[in-house]
Scaffold this active site. Sequence first.
Site, PDB file in Angstrom:
ATOM      1  N   HIS A  19       0.881  -1.310   0.008  1.00 36.30           N
ATOM      2  CA  HIS A  19       0.025  -0.177   0.021  1.00 36.30           C
ATOM      3  C   HIS A  19       0.885   1.289  -0.143  1.00 36.30           C
ATOM      4  O   HIS A  19       0.383   2.239  -0.536  1.00 36.30           O
ATOM      5  CB  HIS A  19      -0.994  -0.135   1.181  1.00 36.30           C
ATOM      6  CG  HIS A  19      -2.125  -1.322   1.133  1.00 36.30           C
ATOM      7  ND1 HIS A  19      -2.812  -1.554   2.231  1.00 36.30           N
ATOM      8  CD2 HIS A  19      -2.283  -1.842  -0.077  1.00 36.30           C
ATOM      9  CE1 HIS A  19      -3.588  -2.620   1.473  1.00 36.30           C
ATOM     10  NE2 HIS A  19      -3.337  -2.718   0.320  1.00 36.30           N
ATOM     11  N   SER A 102      -6.836  -2.233  -0.692  1.00 33.51           N
ATOM     12  CA  SER A 102      -6.388  -1.727  -2.034  1.00 33.51           C
ATOM     13  C   SER A 102      -7.516  -0.856  -2.568  1.00 33.51           C
ATOM     14  O   SER A 102      -7.271   0.217  -3.095  1.00 33.51           O
ATOM     15  CB  SER A 102      -5.695  -2.708  -2.954  1.00 33.51           C
ATOM     16  OG  SER A 102      -6.521  -3.783  -3.308  1.00 33.51           O
ATOM     17  N   GLU A 120     -13.128  -8.939  -8.282  1.00 36.59           N
ATOM     18  CA  GLU A 120     -13.156 -10.030  -7.247  1.00 36.59           C
ATOM     19  C   GLU A 120     -13.701 -11.305  -7.366  1.00 36.59           C
ATOM     20  O   GLU A 120     -14.963 -11.329  -7.780  1.00 36.59           O
ATOM     21  CB  GLU A 120     -13.495  -9.205  -5.865  1.00 36.59           C
ATOM     22  CG  GLU A 120     -13.473 -10.126  -4.626  1.00 36.59           C
ATOM     23  CD  GLU A 120     -11.907 -10.934  -4.324  1.00 36.59           C
ATOM     24  OE1 GLU A 120     -11.080 -10.306  -4.036  1.00 36.59           O
ATOM     25  OE2 GLU A 120     -12.284 -12.248  -4.043  1.00 36.59           O
ATOM     26  N   ASP A 145     -12.107 -14.337 -13.385  1.00 35.29           N
ATOM     27  CA  ASP A 145     -10.509 -14.715 -12.871  1.00 35.29           C
ATOM     28  C   ASP A 145      -9.691 -13.396 -12.934  1.00 35.29           C
ATOM     29  O   ASP A 145      -9.410 -12.823 -14.188  1.00 35.29           O
ATOM     30  CB  ASP A 145     -10.171 -15.952 -13.942  1.00 35.29           C
ATOM     31  CG  ASP A 145      -8.633 -16.113 -13.589  1.00 35.29           C
ATOM     32  OD1 ASP A 145      -8.373 -16.749 -12.589  1.00 35.29           O
ATOM     33  OD2 ASP A 145      -7.746 -15.875 -14.302  1.00 35.29           O
ATOM     34  N   GLY A 146      -8.636 -13.389 -12.211  1.00 33.10           N
ATOM     35  CA  GLY A 146      -8.038 -12.157 -12.192  1.00 33.10           C
ATOM     36  C   GLY A 146      -6.833 -12.135 -13.394  1.00 33.10           C
ATOM     37  O   GLY A 146      -6.519 -11.003 -14.076  1.00 33.10           O
ATOM     38  N   ASP A 166      -2.732  -8.381  -7.529  1.00 37.07           N
ATOM     39  CA  ASP A 166      -2.521  -8.875  -5.887  1.00 37.07           C
ATOM     40  C   ASP A 166      -2.902 -10.238  -5.706  1.00 37.07           C
ATOM     41  O   ASP A 166      -3.966 -10.436  -4.673  1.00 37.07           O
ATOM     42  CB  ASP A 166      -2.882  -7.835  -4.974  1.00 37.07           C
ATOM     43  CG  ASP A 166      -2.621  -7.812  -3.650  1.00 37.07           C
ATOM     44  OD1 ASP A 166      -1.621  -8.807  -3.313  1.00 37.07           O
ATOM     45  OD2 ASP A 166      -3.282  -7.618  -2.571  1.00 37.07           O
TER      46      ASP A 166
HETATM   47  C1  LIG Z   1      -4.158 -10.734  -1.270  1.00 42.23           C
HETATM   48  S1  LIG Z   1      -5.839 -10.467  -1.431  1.00 42.23           S
HETATM   49  C2  LIG Z   1      -6.319  -9.135  -2.137  1.00 42.23           C
HETATM   50  C3  LIG Z   1      -5.962  -7.863  -0.964  1.00 42.23           C
HETATM   51  C4  LIG Z   1      -6.412  -6.517  -1.651  1.00 42.23           C
HETATM   52  N1  LIG Z   1      -5.475  -6.184  -2.908  1.00 42.23           N
HETATM   53  C5  LIG Z   1      -5.616  -5.596  -0.951  1.00 42.23           C
HETATM   54  O1  LIG Z   1      -4.525  -4.976  -1.037  1.00 42.23           O
HETATM   55  O2  LIG Z   1      -6.337  -4.900   0.208  1.00 42.23           O
HETATM   56  C6  LIG Z   1      -6.067 -11.649  -3.009  1.00 42.23           C
HETATM   57  C7  LIG Z   1      -7.567 -11.448  -3.502  1.00 42.23           C
HETATM   58  O3  LIG Z   1      -7.967 -12.244  -4.474  1.00 42.23           O
HETATM   59  C8  LIG Z   1      -9.059 -13.108  -4.456  1.00 42.23           C
HETATM   60  N2  LIG Z   1      -9.200 -14.173  -5.569  1.00 42.23           N
HETATM   61  C9  LIG Z   1      -8.367 -15.469  -5.429  1.00 42.23           C
HETATM   62  N3  LIG Z   1      -8.098 -15.825  -6.419  1.00 42.23           N
HETATM   63  C10 LIG Z   1      -8.785 -14.908  -7.547  1.00 42.23           C
HETATM   64  C11 LIG Z   1      -9.003 -15.232  -8.912  1.00 42.23           C
HETATM   65  N4  LIG Z   1      -8.498 -16.120  -9.619  1.00 42.23           N
HETATM   66  N5  LIG Z   1      -9.467 -13.963  -9.461  1.00 42.23           N
HETATM   67  C12 LIG Z   1      -9.716 -12.887  -8.991  1.00 42.23           C
HETATM   68  N6  LIG Z   1      -9.579 -12.825  -7.570  1.00 42.23           N
HETATM   69  C13 LIG Z   1      -9.204 -13.893  -6.801  1.00 42.23           C
HETATM   70  C14 LIG Z   1      -9.317 -13.380  -3.222  1.00 42.23           C
HETATM   71  O4  LIG Z   1     -10.670 -13.733  -2.922  1.00 42.23           O
HETATM   72  C15 LIG Z   1      -8.724 -12.427  -2.362  1.00 42.23           C
HETATM   73  O5  LIG Z   1      -9.806 -11.318  -2.123  1.00 42.23           O
END
Ligand SMILES: C[S@@+](CC[C@H](N)C(=O)[O-])C[C@H]1O[C@@H](n2cnc3c(N)ncnc32)[C@H](O)[C@@H]1O
Length: 287
Positions: A19, A102, A120, A145-146, A166
């Site tokens: 952050h 974030s 998400e 999917d991310g 992330d």
């Molecule tokens: C490390 S956390 C994110 C924290 C956030 N970016 C922050 O800094 O506050 C990772 C997030 O990715 C989500 N996630 C896991 N696999 C994913 C995917 N394939 N596609 C999108 N989101 C996913 C999880 O549910 C989780 O909320």
Amino acid sequence: MLSYQHAYHAGGPADLHKHAAMCVLMERLAEKPKPFAVVDLYAGHGVYGLGTDEAQKTKEFEGGIGRLWPKRGEVAPQAISALFGAIAPLNPEGRLIYYPGSPAIARAFMREGDLLILNELHPAAHTDLKRWARQDDRITLHKRDGLEALVGLMPPPVRRGLVVIDPSYEIKTEYAALPDALRKAQRKWKEGTYLVWYPILADGRHSELVKGLETGLAGGVIACELHFDASKFAKDAPGLRGTGVIVVNPPWKFDVAMGAAGEWLAKTLTTTGRHTLRWLQRDANVA
Ligand SMILES: C[S@@+](CC[C@H](N)C(=O)[O-])C[C@H]1O[C@@H](n2cnc3c(N)ncnc32)[C@H](O)[C@@H]1O
């Protein structure tokens, strides 16, 4: 799979490092009147309560924001002051109760006309995020999917901005797949800045990701790492040894601002830990 829940880790040292890097980048975007877009591909919940069962179970925030918060009135590097500035409105009485995710960090810097595009996949986190984002028409929300969205959502409608990547790295192939997806995204949006968070692990699995980002990208690529106290790890024990952020196409003098913030974090959060900066690729356009 999707078993990872960020509520256990919110406000810990890894969040602070990531952050702080975001704050450097957001401040630079907000310097110019032209609108910007932030695309946050693994957004999580928006805001985290530090009194929840999850946060209280690990108490990771105590070794992170819990240590920093009493220092908020002291002189600190600009990115750290900006981070305090994003946390303070969530805790108006001064007692630390909430920590921003974030999306909330990004929103703290946004003006009328700027865009926040969130993604998400976890159903519960997505529902929470939707609630957090309601009534702000600058925010749009996706459930994809991310890595697929990293390519699919490029370029954003506003062509100045930041992509935050992330992942939870639950699926181990993400380390190898991410660089390739990032190269594809950059082909669609070369002007964007991309921030990738990664864990520094005892088994060195993250090095596959770092190596993958050493080639085939346009602009500068810099790796910033906060290494925790080595004395606290049992030899060969698994787990997090530190936290890393790679920024692709960083703005001018990002290294100076991030170096100051990272060193301050190392001094404040660790005894013998250290912060390092390493250019994986220098920007050919910058002398
Ligand atoms: C490390 S956390 C994110 C924290 C956030 N970016 C922050 O800094 O506050 C990772 C997030 O990715 C989500 N996630 C896991 N696999 C994913 C995917 N394939 N596609 C999108 N989101 C996913 C999880 O549910 C989780 O909320």
